[in-house]
Design a protein around this motif. Structure first.
Motif, PDB file in Angstrom:
ATOM      1  N   VAL A  50       0.882  -1.168   0.000  1.00 54.00           N
ATOM      2  CA  VAL A  50       0.000   0.000   0.000  1.00 54.00           C
ATOM      3  C   VAL A  50       0.918   1.216   0.000  1.00 54.00           C
ATOM      4  O   VAL A  50       1.635   1.462   0.981  1.00 54.00           O
ATOM      5  CB  VAL A  50      -0.932   0.026   1.224  1.00 54.00           C
ATOM      6  N   THR A  51       0.893   1.973  -1.090  1.00 51.41           N
ATOM      7  CA  THR A  51       1.850   3.075  -1.244  1.00 51.41           C
ATOM      8  C   THR A  51       1.146   4.320  -1.764  1.00 51.41           C
ATOM      9  O   THR A  51       0.048   4.249  -2.337  1.00 51.41           O
ATOM     10  CB  THR A  51       2.976   2.714  -2.226  1.00 51.41           C
ATOM     11  N   ILE A 107      -5.966   3.041   6.570  1.00 55.73           N
ATOM     12  CA  ILE A 107      -4.785   3.649   5.959  1.00 55.73           C
ATOM     13  C   ILE A 107      -4.568   5.006   6.618  1.00 55.73           C
ATOM     14  O   ILE A 107      -5.417   5.899   6.537  1.00 55.73           O
ATOM     15  CB  ILE A 107      -4.969   3.831   4.439  1.00 55.73           C
ATOM     16  N   ASP A 108      -3.446   5.153   7.312  1.00 52.76           N
ATOM     17  CA  ASP A 108      -3.111   6.424   7.961  1.00 52.76           C
ATOM     18  C   ASP A 108      -2.443   7.343   6.944  1.00 52.76           C
ATOM     19  O   ASP A 108      -1.405   6.992   6.351  1.00 52.76           O
ATOM     20  CB  ASP A 108      -2.184   6.193   9.148  1.00 52.76           C
ATOM     21  N   LEU A 109      -3.038   8.500   6.718  1.00 48.56           N
ATOM     22  CA  LEU A 109      -2.542   9.420   5.704  1.00 48.56           C
ATOM     23  C   LEU A 109      -1.323  10.188   6.206  1.00 48.56           C
ATOM     24  O   LEU A 109      -1.234  10.530   7.398  1.00 48.56           O
ATOM     25  CB  LEU A 109      -3.647  10.400   5.310  1.00 48.56           C
ATOM     26  N   ALA A 110      -0.418  10.468   5.285  1.00 47.43           N
ATOM     27  CA  ALA A 110       0.766  11.252   5.652  1.00 47.43           C
ATOM     28  C   ALA A 110       0.359  12.658   6.079  1.00 47.43           C
ATOM     29  O   ALA A 110       0.968  13.253   6.985  1.00 47.43           O
ATOM     30  CB  ALA A 110       1.735  11.310   4.474  1.00 47.43           C
ATOM     31  N   THR A 126      -3.294  -0.606   9.076  1.00 48.82           N
ATOM     32  CA  THR A 126      -3.679  -1.533  10.128  1.00 48.82           C
ATOM     33  C   THR A 126      -4.847  -2.355   9.632  1.00 48.82           C
ATOM     34  O   THR A 126      -5.892  -1.793   9.274  1.00 48.82           O
ATOM     35  CB  THR A 126      -4.084  -0.788  11.415  1.00 48.82           C
ATOM     36  N   VAL A 127      -4.677  -3.666   9.576  1.00 44.79           N
ATOM     37  CA  VAL A 127      -5.749  -4.542   9.123  1.00 44.79           C
ATOM     38  C   VAL A 127      -6.522  -5.049  10.333  1.00 44.79           C
ATOM     39  O   VAL A 127      -5.945  -5.634  11.252  1.00 44.79           O
ATOM     40  CB  VAL A 127      -5.186  -5.728   8.310  1.00 44.79           C
ATOM     41  N   ASN A 128      -7.818  -4.787  10.330  1.00 46.85           N
ATOM     42  CA  ASN A 128      -8.714  -5.286  11.369  1.00 46.85           C
ATOM     43  C   ASN A 128      -9.729  -6.196  10.691  1.00 46.85           C
ATOM     44  O   ASN A 128     -10.790  -5.755  10.242  1.00 46.85           O
ATOM     45  CB  ASN A 128      -9.416  -4.127  12.086  1.00 46.85           C
ATOM     46  N   LYS A 129      -9.345  -7.473  10.545  1.00 48.31           N
ATOM     47  CA  LYS A 129     -10.218  -8.490   9.947  1.00 48.31           C
ATOM     48  C   LYS A 129     -10.590  -8.109   8.514  1.00 48.31           C
ATOM     49  O   LYS A 129      -9.758  -8.180   7.630  1.00 48.31           O
ATOM     50  CB  LYS A 129     -11.432  -8.714  10.842  1.00 48.31           C
TER      51      LYS A 129
END
Length: 777
Positions: free
Chosen positions: A143-144, A162-165, A154-157
């Protein structure tokens, strides 16, 4: 029969029974959300309505041998909200197929008794075994951002954050790339809306129906925020609209059906196929693009090379596709008003002769009928694919089951009536989902009924327009009765994952409710206007239940809170009982008439048992001594006196002309007691039969219960005696007990089946000595 001497007495007699008050007609204000500038009190989108958007560029490859898909995508996410977003949520629906998923972990066996007794279907046991072994779920390679820099995830099931820059501000957009792969599950083994089908016994081929196949943006909207509830199976999808540019690389001898329009027909179709496809657009019946003979020839070979099919789709909320060398392909164009669509069907030879006759015709019929009640179909294609999925919808494409069966001895292909109409119905239903929820984009993860229920109702209307006496399963009120009186129910307004009896609750009950609303409560004209207004208001937007309820009331000009409360928020059922009838006529005050009437009523009374036994056996003194008789032996209380006549004449002198006319009307008055046994308030539909044989129906709105929701008394006035009354004579309210609907009561016909008692069932000696029967391998 009773006699009323004054009109005032009549009014007093019609008073309802005293009881504890339960307001079935209170407003839904405490249940519905407060209107805002994004969602108005009228049910329309507000001046500040907004919704997010996500565009996709996807490149994917089908590995037929490994039964796997590998792909990469670029997602461009548009933040049209007034909120600043620090992170994004992406759906990873394939993770439901992981052995450690919530779907697998929370699965419970439906019957402990059956399990303990050793009884379980092969299919259930196979699912338990294979789901633990299958290597399912997404393998996220990267994921880029667009510069190739990794993004923190962070995968939760079945969800990935996706935490943005940098925070994504209102009005801004961000693009990022995801690379992934997954193994395709076998549909008939692991189930759930997509997968592959084996044809090992026929031609050693597979048929792929691919959906929930790429990481997709979760919905973010005003009424809920991020819709990041886990995908555990029943709660389907809510997604953002966007444009798709998709390239699918498959074996060179495969035919691909997909959401959107094919962009490179010259590279993937022969000149003959392109010519046929062009002719299909203006044909008056389906044109075969790939014939059964051509498909059969494809089945016998295996291409060593691949071909890439490219599709584009504008303003859709999802993308799905199917691929196989087994596909026969036919198509026909349909153009009317704002609709210009190419209807297409893809199916293996195992689907014929059923599919070639009905599939594409059913697509066109669906669009023509849904256009009447909602809006013109806006997309360029509509597709029905036959494969392992029994029925599932995606924008412009649906997966549908139903095939003929082959006789093992003769090899003849036949199909049952249920198979034929089941196929037509499932195509209508799944193609119809393009309207609800593919365009009227409700939140399926939260409310199953908002797409399944509304669409099942529309399906019922389309089925009725297919042919007379179409065997519809859902829609008619009489078909929901068994469910309405069953146990283990939950209200329709229950979260998708908590719904029990899903088919009845989320499909049949709301569809029936809307049919009752259309036919019995609002009438077709008001209902159709309001329903179309809802569809027009919310096409390409995301409505909530409150938006639907409010729009239907706003556009019909009718307070329906009692209806939504009863049908959608409770498990009450309709059961109206005719509890009793009292007959009255208006007193004329004329002693000649009134005393004669009273004498007639007296004469109708039964003779006492004492008088019966004394008759002719008991000597009477006055009979032997006539001199004992006087005035009172010749006159009784029914004798009209001059005083009676004078009183009458004086009374007439005090009456107005209209009052004198009322005394001579000769109307018959009936006070009918009704009980609400089921708890669900409903209109009264009364079929009244008069002494002359004349019948008529009187319709009384549900508001008749507003002051007394359990018992009411209704006055019925007739010109001649009433001899019978039936509540709900056409079974249009889903009354669960019709045995108490009539006066006089009607006997309920049934059948007593006699059978011979079986003895000696457990005879081990006999069973051991029974001749062994051979069976086919």
């Amino acid at each position: 029969m009773k006699r009323l001497t004054t009109i005032a007495l009549l009014v007093l007699a019609s008073a309802t029974h005293a009881q504890t008050f339960d307001d079935k007609f209170r407003q839904l204000d405490e249940l519905l959300p407060t209107p805002t500038d994004t969602r108005t009190a009228s049910g329309a989108p507000g001046r500040a309505y907004w919704q997010q958007r996500a565009d996709y560029r996807i490149r994917a490859t089908l590995d037929e041998a490994k039964r796997a898909v590998t792909g990469s995508e670029t997602i461009t996410y548009h933040n049209n909200s007034p909120d600043t977003l620090a992170y994004l949520w992406v759906q990873l629906d394939q993770n439901m197929f992981r052995a450690d998923s919530d779907n697998r972990r929370i699965a419970s066996y439906p019957s402990r008794e059956a399990w303990r007794s050793g009884g379980t279907p092969f299919e259930s046991a196979r699912f338990l075994v294979e789901s633990a072994k299958f290597q399912g779920g997404f393998d996220i390679t990267s994921v880029t951002d667009r510069n190739g820099r990794p993004l923190r995830t962070t995968v939760n099931k079945t969800m990935m954050r996706i935490d943005l820059a940098e925070p994504l501000k209102p009005g801004a957009r961000v693009a990022f790339d995801i690379a992934w792969s997954f193994n395709v599950p076998e549909t008939t083994v692991l189930g759930r809306r997509m997968g592959f089908e084996r044809f090992d016994k026929e031609d050693k081929n597979d048929l792929f129906e691919i959906a929930q196949w790429f990481p997709r943006m979760a919905a973010y909207y005003d009424a809920h925020g991020w819709q990041n509830k886990q995908y555990v199976g029943d709660g389907e999808f809510t997604l953002e609209f966007g444009d798709y540019d998709v390239e699918l690389t498959v074996p060179a001898d495969h035919i691909v059906a997909a959401t959107g329009e094919l962009q490179n027909a010259g590279a993937v179709l022969t000149a003959t196929q392109r010519d046929r496809l062009a002719r299909a657009r203006t044909a008056d019946k389906p044109v075969v693009i790939v014939t059964q003979q051509e498909a059969a020839a494809n089945e016998k070979q295996r291409a060593a090379t691949t071909t890439t099919w490219r599709f584009k789709a504008a303003n859709v909320r999802d993308f799905a596709w199917a691929s196989s060398r087994k596909f026969i392909w036919d198509a026909q164009g349909f153009k009317k008003n704002g609709t210009n669509v190419l209807a297409m069907s893809f199916y293996p030879k195992e689907g014929n002769p059923l599919w070639e006759q009905y599939s594409t015709q059913a697509i066109i019929h669906t669009i023509a009928e849904y256009n009447r009640y909602a809006f013109d179909y806006p997309y360029p294609v509509a597709i029905s694919v036959n494969g392992p999925v029994g029925g599932m919808e995606y924008p412009m494409i649906s997966f549908n089951g139903g095939r003929p069966v082959k006789d093992k001895k003769t090899g003849e292909l036949t199909y049952s009536k249920n198979t034929k109409y089941g196929l037509i119905s499932v195509i209508i239903h799944e193609v119809g989902h393009n309207y609800f929820p593919m365009i009227v984009n409700s939140d399926e993860r939260q409310w199953t009924w908002m797409d399944e229920g509304l669409n099942s109702f529309m399906q019922f209307l389309a089925e009725q327009a297919w042919e007379e006496h179409y065997p519809s399963r859902r829609g008619e009120a009489r078909n929901i009765v068994d469910y309405m009186k069953s146990r283990n129910q939950v209200p329709v307004m229950t979260n998708s994952e908590s719904v029990t009896q899903r088919g009845n609750n989320a499909y049949a009950k709301p569809a029936t409710a809307l049919n009752v609303l259309r036919e019995t409560i609002l009438g077709r004209e008001l209902f159709d206007f309001a329903f179309r207004e809802y569809a027009q208001r919310w096409k390409f937007k995301r409505p909530t239940p409150a938006d639907f309820f409010r729009t239907m009331e706003d556009a019909s000009g009718t307070d329906l809170d009692w209806f939504w409360r009863g049908w959608f928020y409770t498990t009450d059922n309709v059961d109206v009982s005719v509890d009793g009838i009292s007959e009255y006529t208006v007193g004329t005050k004329d002693p000649e008439i009134e005393k004669a009437w009273k004498k007639a009523q007296h004469d109708l009374e039964p003779i006492s048992i004492t008088d019966q036994r004394n008759q002719g056996t008991l000597p009477r003194r006055v009979d032997s001594r006539p001199e004992l008789k006087d005035f009172y032996n010749e006159h009784d209380q029914f004798t009209v006196t001059n005083r009676d006549r004078n009183t009458y004449n004086e009374a007439l002198g005090d009456l107005e002309d209209w009052e004198k006319a009322l005394l001579k009307e000769g109307k018959h008055l009936y006070l009918v007691d009704f009980g609400n046994v089921g708890g669900l308030v409903t209109p009264l539909i009364l079929e009244i039969t008069l002494a002359s044989g004349k019948k008529y129906v009187e319709r009384i709105p549900a508001e008749v219960w507003r002051y007394s929701p359990k018992k009411i008394t209704k006055l019925i006035v007739t010109d001649e005696p009433m001899v019978a009354l039936t509540q709900d004579p056409y079974w249009e309210t889903a009354d669960t007990d019709t045995s108490n609907n009539s006066w006089p009561r009607k006997a309920v016909p049934s059948r007593l089946e006699l059978y011979k008692t079986q003895r000696d069932k457990d005879n081990l000696m006999r069973d051991l000595n029974e001749k062994l029967k051979k069976v086919d391998k």
